[in-house]
Design a protein around this motif. Structure first.
Motif, PDB file in Angstrom:
ATOM      1  N   THR A  42       0.668  -1.188  -0.041  1.00  0.00           N
ATOM      2  CA  THR A  42       0.007   0.115   0.095  1.00  0.00           C
ATOM      3  C   THR A  42       0.815   1.221  -0.045  1.00  0.00           C
ATOM      4  N   GLY A  43       0.535   2.412  -0.436  1.00  0.00           N
ATOM      5  CA  GLY A  43       1.099   3.700  -0.715  1.00  0.00           C
ATOM      6  C   GLY A  43       2.297   3.363  -1.647  1.00  0.00           C
ATOM      7  N   ALA A  44       1.934   2.553  -2.700  1.00  0.00           N
ATOM      8  CA  ALA A  44       2.784   2.279  -3.569  1.00  0.00           C
ATOM      9  C   ALA A  44       3.565   3.165  -4.435  1.00  0.00           C
ATOM     10  N   ALA A  45       2.903   4.186  -4.681  1.00  0.00           N
ATOM     11  CA  ALA A  45       3.462   5.336  -5.466  1.00  0.00           C
ATOM     12  C   ALA A  45       4.398   6.338  -4.457  1.00  0.00           C
ATOM     13  N   GLY A  46       4.609   5.945  -3.184  1.00  0.00           N
ATOM     14  CA  GLY A  46       5.329   6.882  -2.368  1.00  0.00           C
ATOM     15  C   GLY A  46       6.635   6.643  -2.165  1.00  0.00           C
ATOM     16  N   ASN A  47       7.325   7.334  -1.336  1.00  0.00           N
ATOM     17  CA  ASN A  47       8.820   7.390  -1.111  1.00  0.00           C
ATOM     18  C   ASN A  47       9.325   5.846  -0.841  1.00  0.00           C
ATOM     19  N   ILE A  48       8.673   5.402   0.157  1.00  0.00           N
ATOM     20  CA  ILE A  48       9.206   4.057   0.305  1.00  0.00           C
ATOM     21  C   ILE A  48       8.713   2.818  -0.484  1.00  0.00           C
ATOM     22  N   GLY A  49       7.428   3.225  -1.143  1.00  0.00           N
ATOM     23  CA  GLY A  49       7.337   2.189  -2.087  1.00  0.00           C
ATOM     24  C   GLY A  49       8.182   2.187  -3.213  1.00  0.00           C
ATOM     25  N   LEU A  56      -1.487  -0.756  -3.987  1.00  0.00           N
ATOM     26  CA  LEU A  56      -2.799  -0.013  -3.627  1.00  0.00           C
ATOM     27  C   LEU A  56      -2.434   1.554  -3.296  1.00  0.00           C
ATOM     28  N   GLU A  57      -3.021   2.395  -3.937  1.00  0.00           N
ATOM     29  CA  GLU A  57      -3.040   3.947  -3.528  1.00  0.00           C
ATOM     30  C   GLU A  57      -4.397   4.358  -3.489  1.00  0.00           C
ATOM     31  N   ILE A  58      -4.270   5.642  -2.978  1.00  0.00           N
ATOM     32  CA  ILE A  58      -5.628   6.513  -2.969  1.00  0.00           C
ATOM     33  C   ILE A  58      -5.765   7.183  -4.455  1.00  0.00           C
ATOM     34  N   GLN A  63      -2.091   8.139 -10.632  1.00  0.00           N
ATOM     35  CA  GLN A  63      -1.411   8.614 -11.768  1.00  0.00           C
ATOM     36  C   GLN A  63       0.094   8.316 -11.479  1.00  0.00           C
ATOM     37  N   ARG A  64       0.466   8.694 -10.494  1.00  0.00           N
ATOM     38  CA  ARG A  64       1.759   8.385 -10.045  1.00  0.00           C
ATOM     39  C   ARG A  64       2.185   6.908 -10.060  1.00  0.00           C
ATOM     40  N   LEU A  65       1.156   5.968  -9.395  1.00  0.00           N
ATOM     41  CA  LEU A  65       1.181   4.641  -9.452  1.00  0.00           C
ATOM     42  C   LEU A  65       1.607   4.334 -10.869  1.00  0.00           C
ATOM     43  N   GLY A  95       1.395   2.509   3.065  1.00  0.00           N
ATOM     44  CA  GLY A  95       0.642   3.812   2.823  1.00  0.00           C
ATOM     45  C   GLY A  95      -0.104   4.453   4.121  1.00  0.00           C
ATOM     46  N   SER A  96       0.265   5.875   4.050  1.00  0.00           N
ATOM     47  CA  SER A  96      -0.332   6.652   5.258  1.00  0.00           C
ATOM     48  C   SER A  96       0.278   7.865   5.301  1.00  0.00           C
ATOM     49  N   ARG A  97      -0.091   8.926   6.158  1.00  0.00           N
ATOM     50  CA  ARG A  97       0.641  10.376   5.919  1.00  0.00           C
ATOM     51  C   ARG A  97       1.827  10.352   6.705  1.00  0.00           C
ATOM     52  N   GLY A 141     -10.386   0.250   7.496  1.00  0.00           N
ATOM     53  CA  GLY A 141     -10.856  -0.236   6.207  1.00  0.00           C
ATOM     54  C   GLY A 141      -9.831  -1.345   5.697  1.00  0.00           C
ATOM     55  N   GLN A 142      -8.633  -1.104   5.764  1.00  0.00           N
ATOM     56  CA  GLN A 142      -7.668  -1.961   5.472  1.00  0.00           C
ATOM     57  C   GLN A 142      -7.846  -3.422   6.139  1.00  0.00           C
ATOM     58  N   GLY A 143      -8.001  -3.269   7.460  1.00  0.00           N
ATOM     59  CA  GLY A 143      -7.955  -4.358   8.110  1.00  0.00           C
ATOM     60  C   GLY A 143      -9.332  -5.260   7.835  1.00  0.00           C
ATOM     61  N   THR A 189       3.264  -3.922   9.065  1.00  0.00           N
ATOM     62  CA  THR A 189       2.890  -2.361   9.079  1.00  0.00           C
ATOM     63  C   THR A 189       4.079  -1.334   8.928  1.00  0.00           C
ATOM     64  N   VAL A 190       4.272  -0.627   8.393  1.00  0.00           N
ATOM     65  CA  VAL A 190       5.198   0.285   8.274  1.00  0.00           C
ATOM     66  C   VAL A 190       4.570   1.703   8.676  1.00  0.00           C
ATOM     67  N   GLY A 191       3.606   2.220   7.869  1.00  0.00           N
ATOM     68  CA  GLY A 191       2.828   3.301   8.098  1.00  0.00           C
ATOM     69  C   GLY A 191       2.696   3.946   9.676  1.00  0.00           C
ATOM     70  N   ASN A 192       3.152   4.902  10.121  1.00  0.00           N
ATOM     71  CA  ASN A 192       3.087   5.220  11.338  1.00  0.00           C
ATOM     72  C   ASN A 192       1.955   5.922  12.007  1.00  0.00           C
ATOM     73  N   PRO A 193       1.704   5.858  12.950  1.00  0.00           N
ATOM     74  CA  PRO A 193       2.421   5.203  14.234  1.00  0.00           C
ATOM     75  C   PRO A 193       2.136   3.560  14.048  1.00  0.00           C
ATOM     76  N   ASN A 198       7.971   0.694  21.433  1.00  0.00           N
ATOM     77  CA  ASN A 198       7.123   1.367  20.316  1.00  0.00           C
ATOM     78  C   ASN A 198       8.451   1.939  19.252  1.00  0.00           C
ATOM     79  N   HIS A 199       7.926   2.033  17.970  1.00  0.00           N
ATOM     80  CA  HIS A 199       8.385   2.695  17.085  1.00  0.00           C
ATOM     81  C   HIS A 199       8.421   4.446  17.207  1.00  0.00           C
ATOM     82  N   SER A 200       9.124   4.784  18.278  1.00  0.00           N
ATOM     83  CA  SER A 200       8.884   6.201  18.727  1.00  0.00           C
ATOM     84  C   SER A 200      10.190   6.412  19.284  1.00  0.00           C
TER      85      SER A 200
HETATM   86  P1  NAX Z   1       4.830   9.270   1.285  1.00  0.00           P
HETATM   87  O1  NAX Z   1       4.004  10.410   1.396  1.00  0.00           O
HETATM   88  O2  NAX Z   1       6.158   9.396   0.255  1.00  0.00           O
HETATM   89  O3  NAX Z   1       3.861   8.070   0.338  1.00  0.00           O
HETATM   90  C1  NAX Z   1       3.035   7.623   1.149  1.00  0.00           C
HETATM   91  C2  NAX Z   1       1.949   6.987  -0.132  1.00  0.00           C
HETATM   92  O4  NAX Z   1       0.813   6.349   0.563  1.00  0.00           O
HETATM   93  C3  NAX Z   1       1.527   8.210  -0.973  1.00  0.00           C
HETATM   94  O5  NAX Z   1       1.569   7.993  -2.319  1.00  0.00           O
HETATM   95  C4  NAX Z   1      -0.124   8.254  -0.416  1.00  0.00           C
HETATM   96  O6  NAX Z   1      -0.816   8.464  -1.916  1.00  0.00           O
HETATM   97  C5  NAX Z   1      -0.376   6.913  -0.092  1.00  0.00           C
HETATM   98  N1  NAX Z   1      -1.343   6.705   0.836  1.00  0.00           N
HETATM   99  C6  NAX Z   1      -1.764   7.569   1.649  1.00  0.00           C
HETATM  100  N2  NAX Z   1      -2.990   7.072   2.286  1.00  0.00           N
HETATM  101  C7  NAX Z   1      -3.143   5.833   1.828  1.00  0.00           C
HETATM  102  C8  NAX Z   1      -4.344   4.666   1.803  1.00  0.00           C
HETATM  103  N3  NAX Z   1      -5.348   5.048   2.714  1.00  0.00           N
HETATM  104  N4  NAX Z   1      -4.063   3.765   1.089  1.00  0.00           N
HETATM  105  C9  NAX Z   1      -3.318   3.519   0.089  1.00  0.00           C
HETATM  106  N5  NAX Z   1      -2.023   4.519   0.135  1.00  0.00           N
HETATM  107  C10 NAX Z   1      -2.364   5.689   0.649  1.00  0.00           C
HETATM  108  O7  NAX Z   1       5.375   8.530   2.460  1.00  0.00           O
HETATM  109  P2  NAX Z   1       6.515   7.521   2.620  1.00  0.00           P
HETATM  110  O8  NAX Z   1       7.838   8.193   2.850  1.00  0.00           O
HETATM  111  O9  NAX Z   1       6.644   6.476   1.701  1.00  0.00           O
HETATM  112  O10 NAX Z   1       6.191   6.827   4.097  1.00  0.00           O
HETATM  113  C11 NAX Z   1       4.980   6.237   4.400  1.00  0.00           C
HETATM  114  C12 NAX Z   1       5.043   5.924   5.848  1.00  0.00           C
HETATM  115  O11 NAX Z   1       6.014   5.058   6.290  1.00  0.00           O
HETATM  116  C13 NAX Z   1       4.597   7.143   6.636  1.00  0.00           C
HETATM  117  O12 NAX Z   1       3.609   7.045   7.694  1.00  0.00           O
HETATM  118  C14 NAX Z   1       5.995   7.169   7.511  1.00  0.00           C
HETATM  119  O13 NAX Z   1       5.769   8.019   8.735  1.00  0.00           O
HETATM  120  C15 NAX Z   1       6.313   5.743   7.810  1.00  0.00           C
HETATM  121  N6  NAX Z   1       7.646   5.313   8.013  1.00  0.00           N
HETATM  122  C16 NAX Z   1       7.789   4.390   8.837  1.00  0.00           C
HETATM  123  C17 NAX Z   1       8.922   3.893   9.292  1.00  0.00           C
HETATM  124  C18 NAX Z   1       9.274   2.974  10.167  1.00  0.00           C
HETATM  125  O14 NAX Z   1      10.317   2.627  10.696  1.00  0.00           O
HETATM  126  N7  NAX Z   1       8.243   2.257  10.907  1.00  0.00           N
HETATM  127  C19 NAX Z   1      10.188   4.779   8.980  1.00  0.00           C
HETATM  128  C20 NAX Z   1      10.122   5.483   7.755  1.00  0.00           C
HETATM  129  C21 NAX Z   1       8.772   6.299   7.574  1.00  0.00           C
HETATM  130  O15 NAX Z   1       8.831   7.228   8.555  1.00  0.00           O
END
Ligand code: NAX
Length: 331
Positions: free
Chosen positions: A17-24, A48-50, A55-57, A95-97, A118-120, A135-139, A193-195
């Motif tokens: 998920t969040g496949a078009a983001g930076n980590i993806g 998966l993307e929103i 388009q980025r995906l 994927g998350s903010r 929703g994803q669960g 799960t990578v998206g924080n928290p 915790n990852h914090s």
């Molecule tokens: P980006 O903002 O570059 O990418 C996130 C992507 O997720 C975007 O393309 C966005 O459109 C998409 N997205 C948002 N809501 C979505 C949803 N409901 N379903 C599917 N896609 C969705 O962020 P990125 O740098 O890739 O980071 C992603 C997450 O990883 C963030 O929450 C970030 O805080 C977290 N991290 C976790 C780390 C860990 O060690 N657990 C470290 C790195 C990173 O901070």
């Protein structure tokens, strides 16, 4: 035979998920090249993307196709979680903010928690019953808890959160300080915790088969080392103007690879729902020392805990209980 060409091995479906983001952008290439599931395991990627990210995906999928990976049998891009998670054996919930400079942790919990409801539910409806979720998206600890709570038909042990980046940061720091490569460092791991409350525990770590506690000064281990690991994410944001991406993707690959293929006797950090280990309340998604074998995660539950470690373990319990309380209506 060229790798990925063994037609007798059935492809597995892997969702990101969040496949078009930076980590993806870093993660997909590592998965596609076989770093996670093995160099002979064919893969169908389900991304998966929103809607604003679709388009980025498309562009990312074009580039994946242009990379001509032998292991990739198909790539599906969608904004529907039930399509993305259908029959998946492994899911990366990325994927998350990301947290920005103006957000504190409670803002992040409020912004991202509902995504994982929703994803669960979608995972519960359509994923393989054996699915492994990171799960990578924080928290991430609390997001894993929310996803698992909304997937009652899938054992909660299959929902994990990533603290491997924190472990890798600890390994990197020790290696640099000792003047060795990271492969010489073993069994340093993360509690909690990852914090910034996390505890990178050096007490069982080995540097070239010598105890880290004999090599490094205790004040350094409990001071600068601990603080640098715990605040590294922020330091990267300040320096790069964006949160860790390639290192986070690399850690996600390490986490899933060890779960899938085994950790080879090494202790690794994984956050998973507590079964009461080390006094951590049941159900709290908490990072423990783990070993992986035959696709299972086993918590190493017999390590000695001293007063300093107990203080840090308790601090993380309190922090995660507060996060759980803040999302109680989503569980
Ligand atoms: P980006 O903002 O570059 O990418 C996130 C992507 O997720 C975007 O393309 C966005 O459109 C998409 N997205 C948002 N809501 C979505 C949803 N409901 N379903 C599917 N896609 C969705 O962020 P990125 O740098 O890739 O980071 C992603 C997450 O990883 C963030 O929450 C970030 O805080 C977290 N991290 C976790 C780390 C860990 O060690 N657990 C470290 C790195 C990173 O901070």
């Amino acid at each position: 035979m060229q790798r990925g060409q063994d037609q007798s091995i059935k492809p597995i479906r892997v969702a990101v998920t969040g496949a078009a983001g930076n980590i993806g952008y870093a993660l997909l290439w590592r998965i596609a090249s076989g770093d996670c599931f093995g160099s002979n395991q064919p893969i169908i990627l389900q991304l998966l993307e929103i809607p604003p990210g679709m388009q980025r995906l498309e562009g990312v999928i074009m580039e994946l196709k242009d990379s001509a990976f032998p292991l990739i049998h198909d790539i599906i891009g969608t904004d529907d979680p039930e399509v993305a998670f259908k029959d998946t054996e492994a899911i990366f919930l990325v994927g998350s903010r990301p947290r920005t400079k103006d957000m504190d942790r409670s803002d992040l919990v409020a912004a991202n928690g509902p995504i994982f409801v929703g994803q669960g539910r979608a995972i519960n409806s359509v994923a393989s019953r054996n699915v492994k979720v990171i799960t990578v998206g924080n928290p991430c600890n609390t997001n894993a808890l929310i996803a698992s709570a909304n997937a009652p038909d899938i054992p909660s042990r299959q929902f994990t959160a990533m603290t491997r980046l924190d472990q890798n940061r600890a390994v990197g720091l020790m290696a640099e300080k000792a003047g060795v490569t990271s492969s010489r460092i073993k069994d340093v791991f993360i509690w909690g915790n990852h914090s910034n409350t996390m505890y990178p525990d050096p007490r069982f770590a080995l540097v070239e088969d010598q105890h880290a506690t004999e090599i490094f000064d205790r004040n350094w281990l409990n001071g600068e080392f601990l603080n640098t690991v715990a605040t590294r994410g922020k330091a990267v944001i300040m320096a790069r103007g964006a949160s860790s991406a390639a290192s986070a993707a690399s850690a996600a690959v390490d986490h899933m690879r060890d779960w899938w293929q085994g950790s080879d006797g090494r202790i690794v950090s994984m956050a998973l729902p507590s079964e009461g280990w080390y006094g951590v309340p049941e159900g709290l998604v908490y990072s423990f020392p783990c070993k992986c074998e035959d696709g299972e995660i086993n918590v190493v539950d017999n390590l000695e805990i001293d007063e300093f470690a107990q203080g840090k373990i308790s601090e993380n319990i309190q922090a995660l209980l507060q996060e759980r309380e803040a999302v109680s209506e989503l569980l």
